[in-house]
Design an enzyme around this catalytic site. Sequence first.
Site, short mmCIF file in Angstrom:
data_model
loop_
_atom_site.label_atom_id
_atom_site.label_comp_id
_atom_site.label_asym_id
_atom_site.label_seq_id
_atom_site.Cartn_x
_atom_site.Cartn_y
_atom_site.Cartn_z
N GLY A 234 -20.92 -10.29 -22.02
CA GLY A 234 -19.70 -9.65 -21.54
C GLY A 234 -18.78 -9.06 -22.58
N GLU A 270 -25.40 -14.99 -24.11
CA GLU A 270 -26.25 -13.91 -23.58
C GLU A 270 -25.65 -12.53 -23.84
OE1 GLU A 270 -27.79 -16.39 -19.62
OE2 GLU A 270 -26.25 -14.85 -19.43
N PRO A 271 -25.37 -12.18 -25.08
CA PRO A 271 -24.79 -10.86 -25.32
C PRO A 271 -25.84 -9.77 -25.13
CG PRO A 271 -25.29 -11.92 -27.40
CD PRO A 271 -25.64 -12.92 -26.32
N GLY A 272 -25.44 -8.67 -24.58
CA GLY A 272 -26.32 -7.52 -24.45
C GLY A 272 -25.65 -6.34 -25.15
N ARG A 273 -24.68 -5.78 -24.46
CA ARG A 273 -24.00 -4.57 -24.93
C ARG A 273 -23.50 -4.69 -26.37
NH1 ARG A 273 -21.12 -1.34 -21.18
NH2 ARG A 273 -21.07 -3.15 -19.82
N TYR A 313 -19.73 4.68 -13.11
CA TYR A 313 -18.50 3.91 -13.33
C TYR A 313 -17.35 4.77 -13.85
CZ TYR A 313 -22.42 0.69 -14.23
OH TYR A 313 -23.60 -0.01 -14.20
N CYS A 339 -28.82 18.14 -9.88
CA CYS A 339 -28.16 18.68 -8.68
C CYS A 339 -27.28 17.66 -7.99
CB CYS A 339 -29.20 19.23 -7.73
SG CYS A 339 -30.00 20.64 -8.44
N GLU A 340 -26.27 17.22 -8.67
CA GLU A 340 -25.28 16.28 -8.12
C GLU A 340 -23.95 16.64 -8.75
OE1 GLU A 340 -25.50 13.53 -6.13
OE2 GLU A 340 -27.67 13.31 -6.01
N TYR A 368 -27.40 0.03 -21.83
CA TYR A 368 -27.31 0.55 -20.46
C TYR A 368 -27.44 2.07 -20.41
CZ TYR A 368 -25.73 -4.23 -19.93
OH TYR A 368 -25.65 -5.60 -20.00
#
Length: 417
Positions: A234, A270-273, A313, A339-340, A368
């Site tokens: 987090g 549990e670090p990711g980012r 986000y 196409c969005e 991510y």
Amino acid sequence: MRIDDALFDGVDLHALALRVGTPCYAYSATAIRQRIRSLIGALGELDALVCYAVKANANLAILQWMAHAGFGADIVSAGEMQRALRAGIPASRIVFSGVGKSEDEIAQALAAGIARFNVESVDELHALQRLAAARDVIVNAAVRINPDVDANTHAKISTGKSENKFGVAIDEARQWFADSARLTHVRLDGLHVHIGSQMLSLNPIRAALQRTAAFWRELVAAGHAIRSIDVGGGLGVCYRAGHDHPVAIADYVGVIRRELAGFEGRILLEPGRWLVAEAGVLLTRVIRIKQGQERRFLIVDAAMNDLARPSLYDAWHDIVPLTREQRPTQAYDVVGPVCESSDIFARARELPTCEAGDLLKIMTTGAYGTSMASTFNSRPLAAEVVLDCGRYAVVRRRQSLDDLLMDERPARDWENV
Ligand code: LLP
């Protein structure tokens, strides 16, 4: 442009774009090594195991660095487990989180002999007991508690409020421990908490740890052995220079130390980012400029299928053009070819005037980015390279159209069920 904007970990990004094409993700090995080192340094003598959150960036090359650092892995699927194992992370350092572990995935993880399951519902607890009994093994489990703490981050990456699907209330967890003697094949001896991602303040982390610690003390007083506390991930990073002020790693570890003082088991993180985000850039080339009726569009060759965060986000990513000369600035909507209408990387962003062919770096995309990429609009997955002090290595070649279509066929071979 600053002189060094085009240099990333000693590699000239203009030359790299010519070699491997765009869009392309580039990760700095030096930056990742620095993060690994400073985390290890901050943890010092603490009995701690870092389980890298594979979801942040699951490329095997990145996982291998985590393995070499002695880190484990936090996984949420059998696919992530296979990646971690193939990268050389031993099963004994793998923890399995997630609300929707299927029976097949639980069985695969039991067969591999992973360290621990972070259990998120009573139904899952019973499934684990049943499947472990069937294999005649005793498995370590932690209950993921939902401490009902607001992580103060984007609602879509918040996981620790009572309305979220993650974890169970402390009251329910208390009951699990009270009934745990009946679990003949599950050793329920851990707590797990993860309240959200991209947190730029220690306050919610402290609050979640305080609730977890109070519960751990209560359980010990009631005679339960608690061998591990998993504090989740987090920790936030800087997406917007001068605006986002990430917490220093030593301060983060300081809070863990203080709140869990006296705990004699193992602390899992549990670090990711935090480990990989700032080490990555998404390199993209301007296709053309379009003056719309109201806005000026900078159309680039990367799109929301390559990097979903802005469209999902409204996430801000700094964007740095690699133009060689000084140019006046203009406001652009930086958009991709998909196409969005939500295929937008930035709105009304002031950038040096750009031309077709210019290269841009979309910053802080090591986490991510590729792990959430899709092939929407039949756009092949981007190439990934790692850079290390002037050298580069392709760690995922750009997907070809043949790769993309490989498993599809006309409806010819009909069968009856
Ligand atoms: N542990 C658990 C149980 C998690 O659910 C997560 C992330 C982590 C660890 C790692 O969190 P980190 O250290 O990376 O913040 N796609 C979103 C982020 C979703 C995070 C989901 N869980 C984004 O692009 O911002």
